[in-house]
Design an enzyme around this catalytic site. Structure first.
Site, PDB file in Angstrom:
ATOM      1  N   LYS A 257     -34.662  66.445  17.741  1.00  0.00           N
ATOM      2  CA  LYS A 257     -34.712  67.898  17.531  1.00  0.00           C
ATOM      3  C   LYS A 257     -33.619  68.318  16.556  1.00  0.00           C
ATOM      4  O   LYS A 257     -33.855  69.128  15.656  1.00  0.00           O
ATOM      5  CB  LYS A 257     -34.548  68.637  18.869  1.00  0.00           C
TER       6      LYS A 257
ATOM      7  N   GLN B  69     -32.595  71.279  27.683  1.00  0.00           N
ATOM      8  CA  GLN B  69     -33.434  70.087  27.836  1.00  0.00           C
ATOM      9  C   GLN B  69     -33.667  69.784  29.324  1.00  0.00           C
ATOM     10  O   GLN B  69     -32.731  69.755  30.122  1.00  0.00           O
ATOM     11  CB  GLN B  69     -32.738  68.887  27.151  1.00  0.00           C
TER      12      GLN B  69
ATOM     13  N   ASP C 292     -38.907  77.562  24.193  1.00  0.00           N
ATOM     14  CA  ASP C 292     -39.787  76.707  25.000  1.00  0.00           C
ATOM     15  C   ASP C 292     -40.938  77.506  25.607  1.00  0.00           C
ATOM     16  O   ASP C 292     -41.935  76.922  26.042  1.00  0.00           O
ATOM     17  CB  ASP C 292     -38.997  76.113  26.180  1.00  0.00           C
TER      18      ASP C 292
END
Ligand code: GUN
Length: 295
Positions: free
Chosen positions: A53, A97, A120
């Site tokens: 990422k 995460q 997200d």
């Protein structure tokens, strides 16, 4: 002839669009989109994801802020960091995460992220906005699947879509997105009766069950489009191999179009994370959203 949908090439195209848009934002307005990624602990797979990422974020010209915290970080300290990132005007997207170590309440942490920065799309506000057809941040993997389906079919209106899997991250938001495209949507799962017959009615079959190669050609209606969200590492002949939730050989013999693993949905997830960060940045600055990169 079966079309193999090339997610790797599609993702490269999306990243290129994001990069061009970012360059214009920087040049014309002095605004650089920024993504903050928070990793707690030493989970090996998570470390690889976070590294990828970071590299992709830099590559498209965005600012990348990495926060690596010890596995024993307290909930209070993690919440304080999230609140600090919420208040930071150079941060437009925040990703914590998952999975988090077990002593941390993931729902509480995710729901503390400013929904406008929740790239997200996991915050309960974004889940509710998506469910009611309002503007939201959309989870990256389903967004990537939707982009590929739109690219392949144009309109999806009136098609029968079956999503196998009911997770909050993929199955449920995927079904909402397909409903938004005026598909007739079925969510199937491990308790579904006669799953083969249900799947064989699908013009669009999305497999997100997390079971290696479960969906064989028998589940596929001739000519259907099959989207394989699975990423499973399996042992084959003394080596590890990446396979999807779909048995590619038998399914691709029946399908009209299919995404491979690797090289299908996987590369689209990070591309959509970058697209979401750009969208969040545009919204935060009252600018038009990037075309073709939102749901
Ligand atoms: N862990 C594995 N995939 C994801 C993802 O898409 N988002 C977050 N936050 N954690 C993950």
């Amino acid at each position: 002839m079966t079309t193999i949908i090339d997610g790797k090439a599609f993702a490269a195209r999306v990243r290129g669009q994001v990069q061009a848009h970012v360059a214009r934002l920087v040049e014309e307005r002095g605004i650089q989109p920024g993504l903050a990624v928070v990793l707690v602990g030493e989970d090996a797979a998570s470390q690889v994801y976070v590294r990828n990422k970071h590299a992709s974020t830099i590559e498209v010209g965005m600012a990348s802020f990495e926060h690596r915290l010890a596995a024993e970080t307290s909930e209070g300290d993690l919440l304080a960091l999230v609140r600090q990132l919420n208040a930071d005007r150079s941060v437009h997207g925040i990703l914590v995460q998952l999975p988090l170590p077990p002593h941390l309440n993931s729902e509480l942490i995710i729901n503390t992220i400013d929904p406008a920065k929740d790239v997200d799309g996991f915050h309960i506000s974004n889940v509710g906005l998506l469910g009611t057809g309002q503007k939201s941040m959309v989870p990256c993997t389903p967004l990537g699947c939707l982009m590929m389906l739109r690219d392949h079919h144009g309109s999806l209106s009136g098609m029968n879509a079956v999503v196998v899997g009911r997770s909050n991250i993929v199955g449920k938001p995927m079904a909402q997105l397909l409903l938004g495209e005026s598909c007739t949507v079925t969510i199937a799962h491990s308790r579904t009766k006669d799953l083969v017959a249900v799947c064989r009615r699908a013009d669009i079959l999305v497999a997100a069950v997390g079971r290696p190669e479960m969906i064989t050609g028998d589940y596929v209606k001739p000519g259907a489009t099959v989207i394989d969200v699975g990423i499973n590492r399996v042992a084959r002949n003394g080596k590890t191999k990446l396979v999807g939730d779909v048995e590619f050989a038998s399914a691709s013999a029946v399908a009209g179009a299919i995404t491979p693993v690797p090289g299908g949905v996987g590369p689209m997830t990070i591309a959509c994370l970058l697209a979401n960060t750009l969208t969040a940045c545009c919204r935060a600055n009252g600018l038009p959203e990037p075309e073709g990169l939102t749901a």
